[in-house]
Design an enzyme around this catalytic site. Structure first.
Site, PDB file in Angstrom:
ATOM      1  N   ALA A 248     -69.766   9.028   9.607  1.00  0.00           N
ATOM      2  CA  ALA A 248     -68.442   9.088  10.253  1.00  0.00           C
ATOM      3  C   ALA A 248     -68.431  10.109  11.386  1.00  0.00           C
ATOM      4  O   ALA A 248     -67.687   9.964  12.360  1.00  0.00           O
ATOM      5  CB  ALA A 248     -67.371   9.436   9.218  1.00  0.00           C
ATOM      6  N   GLU A 251     -68.561   8.865  14.901  1.00  0.00           N
ATOM      7  CA  GLU A 251     -67.319   8.400  15.529  1.00  0.00           C
ATOM      8  C   GLU A 251     -66.488   9.589  16.000  1.00  0.00           C
ATOM      9  O   GLU A 251     -65.905   9.574  17.079  1.00  0.00           O
ATOM     10  CB  GLU A 251     -66.539   7.509  14.553  1.00  0.00           C
ATOM     11  N   GLU A 252     -66.469  10.653  15.178  1.00  0.00           N
ATOM     12  CA  GLU A 252     -65.726  11.859  15.575  1.00  0.00           C
ATOM     13  C   GLU A 252     -66.297  12.414  16.885  1.00  0.00           C
ATOM     14  O   GLU A 252     -65.562  12.821  17.784  1.00  0.00           O
ATOM     15  CB  GLU A 252     -65.835  12.915  14.462  1.00  0.00           C
ATOM     16  N   ARG A 253     -67.631  12.405  16.992  1.00  0.00           N
ATOM     17  CA  ARG A 253     -68.274  12.961  18.199  1.00  0.00           C
ATOM     18  C   ARG A 253     -67.887  12.153  19.435  1.00  0.00           C
ATOM     19  O   ARG A 253     -67.628  12.706  20.502  1.00  0.00           O
ATOM     20  CB  ARG A 253     -69.801  12.946  18.015  1.00  0.00           C
ATOM     21  N   VAL A 256     -64.030  12.902  20.332  1.00  0.00           N
ATOM     22  CA  VAL A 256     -63.732  14.164  21.029  1.00  0.00           C
ATOM     23  C   VAL A 256     -64.341  14.165  22.435  1.00  0.00           C
ATOM     24  O   VAL A 256     -63.822  14.813  23.336  1.00  0.00           O
ATOM     25  CB  VAL A 256     -64.175  15.428  20.238  1.00  0.00           C
TER      26      VAL A 256
END
Ligand SMILES: Cc1cc2nc3c(=O)[nH]c(=O)nc-3n(C[C@H](O)[C@H](O)[C@H](O)COP(=O)(O)OP(=O)(O)OC[C@H]3O[C@@H](n4cnc5c(N)ncnc54)[C@H](O)[C@@H]3O)c2cc1C
Length: 393
Positions: A248, A251-253, A256
């Site tokens: 996951a 996706e966070e990377r 942001v």
């Protein structure tokens, strides 16, 4: 069974019959930006209302499978939404939405049972529930293998004890995707991700934490004191929670990285406009050539990052190859944001009406180099890969 009675909605249809950029930009300008000061003063934004509005445009599950209530579209399309949300001048909203779409829910969408999808994921995609992610702890941030919050199986239940730190959306969230140690002794294969309804007995949330950035983002600590949830609330395999969360993080990377593109361009434009409108400037290209060249270089780097984000989320995303590119892009995105906002603050005079905004971006963008793995963590991934490739060459 519905654990949030009266709140969960039905699956939504699978079409986005409008331009994401135009719709989101207009929505930001009309419904979000005017409230920035009010929300920052309050230390939180009304996330249930904001998410419900975004869900009416079907924006909270663009890349998620239709079977789990999403739109079944590509990650690239979802990234268009992330970039468009950069038109929101209150970055706390972008962070809150990213937690909902790219941090707390990717593992659930991929590995969750039908019961968990129906009760936690679909209502989150529909904007009925606010989600948060409980991974970091006082002694486990970059290295989540040290996470010490424990879930012990007792009959059909899990009993959870421990605490979580820096929980974004924490004051308002209805449920948490909680990373917990299980009984196994293996350092990696001993963790589970668990859906925890936050009204459960024994869950205590702290007051909102005071921060220098993301002032409208409600960040709290959580304490779990013999919190009992059904063992079937574990997402997928009860030993693979850390691995699911590592997936996951990709996706966070991306989230942001993409949400910072528009604010960087907006700040650069502000500076160029200021320079060209200063009295006595007859030939801007020559009068402030050095500054214009610096702005051009930064603008080129932003354009390169945008193009690379698009390429990295092509048809083979996610893959081992795309993972390795994403680590590099996130590292670049954090460092580029710092350079852009730092330069803008340096060139704009302090009494310029937009100086404070640039300065706030400079403070906020530190998070890009922390969240989803710090710069040093990205560098150690990349370094390991370089070493491996060099020994194979
Ligand atoms: C505004 C905000 C919102 C957040 N929201 C959430 C959330 O919703 N949910 C959640 O679970 N967490 C959240 N976090 C926590 C965030 O994910 C952690 O702060 C992050 O993982 C870093 O962990 P840490 O703060 O413990 O720092 P540490 O991991 O202790 O790192 C401290 C420093 O050491 C460096 N470092 C770490 N490892 C290495 C290494 N191997 N080699 C060299 N240097 C290294 C880091 O780069 C950093 O500079 C949030 C944080 C902030 C600031």
């Amino acid at each position: 069974m519905n654990y949030f009675s009266g709140q969960a909605g039905n699956s939504i249809e699978a079409t986005l019959p409008f331009s994401i950029l135009e719709t989101v930009k207009r929505h930001c300008q009309e419904n979000l930006n005017p409230f920035k000061a009010e929300w920052e003063k309050a230390g939180q934004a009304p996330l249930h209302e904001i998410f419900k509005d975004l869900a009416t445009y079907k924006l909270l599950g663009i890349q998620k499978d239709v079977k789990v209530g999403g739109q079944g579209m590509s990650y690239q399309t979802h990234l268009e939404f992330a970039e468009a949300l950069g038109h929101c001048t209150c970055p706390s909203i972008n962070l809150a939405v990213g937690v909902q779409t790219d941090i707390a829910t990717p593992a659930l969408a991929k590995y969750g049972s039908t019961e968990l999808v129906d009760n936690f994921l679909k209502p989150s995609i529909n904007g009925d529930l606010v989600a948060c992610m409980g991974a970091s702890e006082p002694g486990a941030g970059s290295d989540l293998s040290h996470c010490s919050t424990k879930a012990v199986i007792e009959g059909d239940d899990l009993v959870i004890n421990g605490s979580k730190m820096w929980t974004t959306n924490g004051a308002q969230a209805d449920w948490m995707c909680l990373l917990c140690q299980t009984n196994n002794k293996h350092p990696i294969l001993n963790k589970a991700l668990i859906c925890v309804p936050l009204h459960t007995k024994g869950v205590v949330r702290s007051q909102k934490l005071k921060k220098i950035g993301f002032k409208a983002s409600d960040t709290t600590m959580f304490f779990f004191d013999d919190v009992r949830v059904p063992a079937r609330f574990i997402i997928g395999n009860n030993k693979r929670g850390l691995i699911y969360q590592m997936e996951a993080f990709q996706e966070e990377r991306l989230w942001v990285s993409a949400t910072g593109l528009v604010p960087m361009e907006r700040s650069l434009n502000t500076v160029v406009e200021y320079l060209s409108s200063r009295p006595g400037r007859k030939n801007p290209e020559l009068d402030f050539q050095h500054k214009l060249f610096e702005a051009s270089l930064l603008s080129a780097e932003i354009a390169t990052l945008r193009a690379a984000l698009k390429t990295a989320t092509g048809s083979d995303f996610p893959s081992i190859a795309s993972n390795s590119v994403v680590s590099r892009l996130k590292l670049q995105a954090g460092r580029l944001q710092r350079r852009v906002f730092n330069w803008c603050c340096k060139v704009l005079p302090v009494n310029h009406p937009d100086w404070l905004t640039c300065h706030q971006h400079l403070l906020d963008c530190r998070l890009v180099s922390i969240a989803g793995g710090s710069d040093e963590v990205m560098m150690s991934f990349i370094g390991k890969e370089l070493l491996k490739n060099s020994t194979q060459a």
